[in-house]
Design a protein around this motif. Structure first.
Motif, short mmCIF file in Angstrom:
data_model
loop_
_atom_site.label_atom_id
_atom_site.label_comp_id
_atom_site.label_asym_id
_atom_site.label_seq_id
_atom_site.Cartn_x
_atom_site.Cartn_y
_atom_site.Cartn_z
N THR A 151 -3.44 13.51 -0.70
CA THR A 151 -4.82 13.25 -1.10
C THR A 151 -5.60 12.44 -0.07
O THR A 151 -6.83 12.44 -0.09
N GLY A 152 -4.88 11.72 0.79
CA GLY A 152 -5.56 10.81 1.70
C GLY A 152 -5.94 9.50 1.02
O GLY A 152 -6.59 8.64 1.61
N LEU A 153 -5.50 9.35 -0.24
CA LEU A 153 -5.76 8.13 -1.00
C LEU A 153 -4.50 7.28 -1.07
O LEU A 153 -3.38 7.79 -1.04
N TRP A 154 -4.72 5.98 -1.22
CA TRP A 154 -3.62 5.02 -1.23
C TRP A 154 -3.81 4.04 -2.37
O TRP A 154 -4.94 3.74 -2.76
N LEU A 155 -2.71 3.53 -2.89
CA LEU A 155 -2.75 2.58 -4.00
C LEU A 155 -2.31 1.20 -3.54
O LEU A 155 -1.24 1.06 -2.94
N ILE A 156 -3.14 0.21 -3.80
CA ILE A 156 -2.71 -1.18 -3.61
C ILE A 156 -1.94 -1.57 -4.87
O ILE A 156 -2.51 -1.66 -5.96
N PHE A 157 -0.65 -1.76 -4.72
CA PHE A 157 0.20 -2.00 -5.88
C PHE A 157 0.64 -3.47 -5.90
O PHE A 157 1.67 -3.85 -5.35
N ILE A 195 0.84 -1.20 0.00
CA ILE A 195 0.00 0.00 0.00
C ILE A 195 0.87 1.25 0.00
O ILE A 195 1.74 1.41 0.86
N HIS A 196 0.65 2.12 -0.97
CA HIS A 196 1.50 3.30 -1.14
C HIS A 196 0.65 4.56 -1.27
O HIS A 196 -0.44 4.52 -1.86
N PRO A 197 1.15 5.70 -0.77
CA PRO A 197 0.42 6.96 -0.93
C PRO A 197 0.30 7.32 -2.40
O PRO A 197 1.23 7.09 -3.18
N LEU A 198 -0.84 7.90 -2.78
CA LEU A 198 -1.13 8.16 -4.20
C LEU A 198 -1.32 9.65 -4.46
O LEU A 198 -1.96 10.35 -3.67
N LEU A 199 -0.75 10.11 -5.56
CA LEU A 199 -0.94 11.50 -6.01
C LEU A 199 -1.41 11.51 -7.46
O LEU A 199 -1.04 10.64 -8.25
#
Length: 261
Positions: free
Chosen positions: A42-48, A25-29
């Motif tokens: 953004t407060g959003l995260w990416l499941i990579f 899980i990584h912070p997303l921009l």
């Protein structure tokens, strides 16, 4: 996106179920979040879940993604109504071969794909980028200063293609076919003058990064106004130094500053 992009609460829940979930899980921009010398979380995260990931080692992530399994499974027939594009990837994997993912983990210069002025920032927090932003795998503050300068934007305005007008200004695309044509002044380390100008630019960029961080935490309108003035003054110094690096004359500066659209 609904499967792989999650909010902070979902991130917390997945890690509470299985601590190893944090590895994926990584912070997303996105492009809209990136500004000059700063970006907004953004407060959003990416499941990579990249190609080859051992999904059984991440049971909470597997369970989360399984909610969309039918939609995530590669189509065997391109005309099928559900599923992702055909390909040799597992239903839980990111569908494209993103071999460059390690660049996201390191320090990098990030920028939006479309903007009406230079918006380059430094990321040292391992943010991953949506497809509305790009990055350069370097943390060179000299380069960051050049890219945020008026001279750079003048060059882009003569290389890229206008992408509509917003708030009375042209927007330009910063995709690689345009970016790679921008001439970057290479510093000769054996040239004392070159080294001095580079060091000066790096120092000013460090100031800009610090000033923007201070502006985020400004508590009063007076403090915000003072910081805005300092930022503008430092910005002018950077522009002048970049002009000097490229040997731009005063007459040429007038053309450049009058020609930025």
């Amino acid at each position: 996106n609904g499967a792989f992009i999650i909010d902070a609460e979902t991130k917390r829940r997945l890690i509470a179920k299985d601590k190893r979930s944090a590895e994926l899980i990584h912070p997303l921009l996105g492009g809209e979040d990136i500004r000059r010398y700063i970006f907004h979380e953004t407060g959003l995260w990416l499941i990579f879940t990249r190609r080859g990931v051992e999904i059984d080692s991440y049971p909470a992530i597997r369970e989360h993604l399984a909610q969309w399994k039918e939609d995530l499974t590669p189509k065997r027939d391109k005309n099928a109504k559900r599923g992702r594009k055909p390909g040799r990837y597992e239903w839980y994997e990111i569908q494209d071969d993103v071999a460059y993912y390690k660049v996201f983990d390191g320090r990098k210069i990030i920028f939006p794909d479309i903007c009406k002025g230079p918006r380059f920032s430094l990321d040292s927090g391992g943010h991953y980028l949506a497809n509305t932003a790009y990055c350069l795998g370097t943390d060179d503050l000299y380069l960051l200063g050049v890219l945020n300068s008026r001279l750079f934007w003048f060059a882009i305005g003569n290389i890229s293609i206008p992408f509509g007008i917003r708030a009375g200004e042209y927007r330009y695309r910063l995709i690689y076919q345009y970016m790679e044509k921008v001439p970057i002044r290479v510093i000769d380390p054996s040239n004392t003058g070159d080294k001095s100008r580079r060091d000066g630019l790096v120092h000013l960029v460090e100031q800009m990064l610090a000033l923007h961080q201070q502006a985020v935490g400004a508590r009063t309108p007076q403090e915000q106004t003072a910081l805005t003035r300092q930022i503008a003054a430092t910005d002018t110094q950077i522009d002048r130094l970049v002009y000097d690096l490229y040997g731009i004359t005063e007459d040429e500066i007038k053309i450049i500053e009058g020609g930025i659209r």
